[in-house]
Motif scaffolding. Structure first.
Motif, PDB file in Angstrom:
ATOM      1  N   ASP A  82       5.659  -3.429  16.879  1.00 12.90           N
ATOM      2  CA  ASP A  82       4.739  -4.362  16.234  1.00 12.90           C
ATOM      3  C   ASP A  82       4.363  -5.439  17.238  1.00 12.90           C
ATOM      4  O   ASP A  82       5.171  -5.822  18.079  1.00 12.90           O
ATOM      5  N   VAL A  83       3.128  -5.933  17.127  1.00 16.92           N
ATOM      6  CA  VAL A  83       2.649  -6.971  18.043  1.00 16.92           C
ATOM      7  C   VAL A  83       2.293  -8.218  17.250  1.00 16.92           C
ATOM      8  O   VAL A  83       1.643  -8.143  16.213  1.00 16.92           O
ATOM      9  N   ASP A  84       2.751  -9.353  17.741  1.00 15.89           N
ATOM     10  CA  ASP A  84       2.369 -10.648  17.185  1.00 15.89           C
ATOM     11  C   ASP A  84       1.352 -11.248  18.151  1.00 15.89           C
ATOM     12  O   ASP A  84       1.720 -11.726  19.228  1.00 15.89           O
ATOM     13  N   TRP A 106       7.669  -6.326  19.306  1.00 19.12           N
ATOM     14  CA  TRP A 106       8.992  -6.174  18.731  1.00 19.12           C
ATOM     15  C   TRP A 106       9.174  -4.748  18.257  1.00 19.12           C
ATOM     16  O   TRP A 106       8.304  -4.192  17.597  1.00 19.12           O
ATOM     17  N   CYS A 107      10.282  -4.137  18.622  1.00 22.87           N
ATOM     18  CA  CYS A 107      10.589  -2.764  18.213  1.00 22.87           C
ATOM     19  C   CYS A 107      11.516  -2.803  16.999  1.00 22.87           C
ATOM     20  O   CYS A 107      12.631  -3.328  17.090  1.00 22.87           O
ATOM     21  N   PRO A 108      11.071  -2.258  15.864  1.00 24.03           N
ATOM     22  CA  PRO A 108      11.915  -2.292  14.670  1.00 24.03           C
ATOM     23  C   PRO A 108      13.123  -1.357  14.772  1.00 24.03           C
ATOM     24  O   PRO A 108      14.099  -1.540  14.066  1.00 24.03           O
ATOM     25  N   GLN A 136      15.365  -3.394  17.805  1.00 27.61           N
ATOM     26  CA  GLN A 136      15.331  -4.847  17.665  1.00 27.61           C
ATOM     27  C   GLN A 136      14.979  -5.585  18.958  1.00 27.61           C
ATOM     28  O   GLN A 136      15.144  -6.796  19.027  1.00 27.61           O
ATOM     29  N   ARG A 137      14.524  -4.891  19.977  1.00 24.41           N
ATOM     30  CA  ARG A 137      14.120  -5.575  21.211  1.00 24.41           C
ATOM     31  C   ARG A 137      12.809  -6.309  20.988  1.00 24.41           C
ATOM     32  O   ARG A 137      11.979  -5.900  20.209  1.00 24.41           O
ATOM     33  N   SER A 138      12.626  -7.391  21.722  1.00 24.59           N
ATOM     34  CA  SER A 138      11.328  -8.060  21.745  1.00 24.59           C
ATOM     35  C   SER A 138      11.011  -8.398  23.192  1.00 24.59           C
ATOM     36  O   SER A 138      11.914  -8.577  24.011  1.00 24.59           O
ATOM     37  N   TRP A 139       9.719  -8.461  23.499  1.00 28.79           N
ATOM     38  CA  TRP A 139       9.286  -8.743  24.860  1.00 28.79           C
ATOM     39  C   TRP A 139       7.909  -9.370  24.837  1.00 28.79           C
ATOM     40  O   TRP A 139       7.155  -9.236  23.884  1.00 28.79           O
TER      41      TRP A 139
END
Length: 71
Positions: free
Chosen positions: A23-25, A32-34, A37-40
């Motif tokens: 998902d992209v904010d 963020w990978c559901p 749980q990684r985010s970058w």
């Protein structure tokens, strides 16, 4: 243990996740990978590409709304 359990156990280690469906904010410029749980953070180019993708996606619904509003 079912086949589904074995599949999910295989990906329990976050190092094995390829983070394909993320998902992209666009406001924060992060992904963020559901699954793991990684985010970058995204580069400016990646963020611009995602904003264009979302705009193109939403544009198709605007055409539908315009057609529905016609008498």
């Amino acid at each position: 243990m079912t086949d589904d359990d074995e599949f999910h156990d295989f990906y329990d280690d976050s190092d094995d996740c390829e983070c394909i469906d993320y998902d992209v904010d666009i406001f924060l410029g992060t992904a963020w990978c559901p699954r793991c749980q990684r985010s970058w953070g995204l580069t400016d180019e990646q963020l611009a590409r995602e904003i264009k993708h979302q705009a193109d996606y939403m544009a198709q619904f605007e055409c539908v709304e315009e057609e529905a509003d016609k008498p």
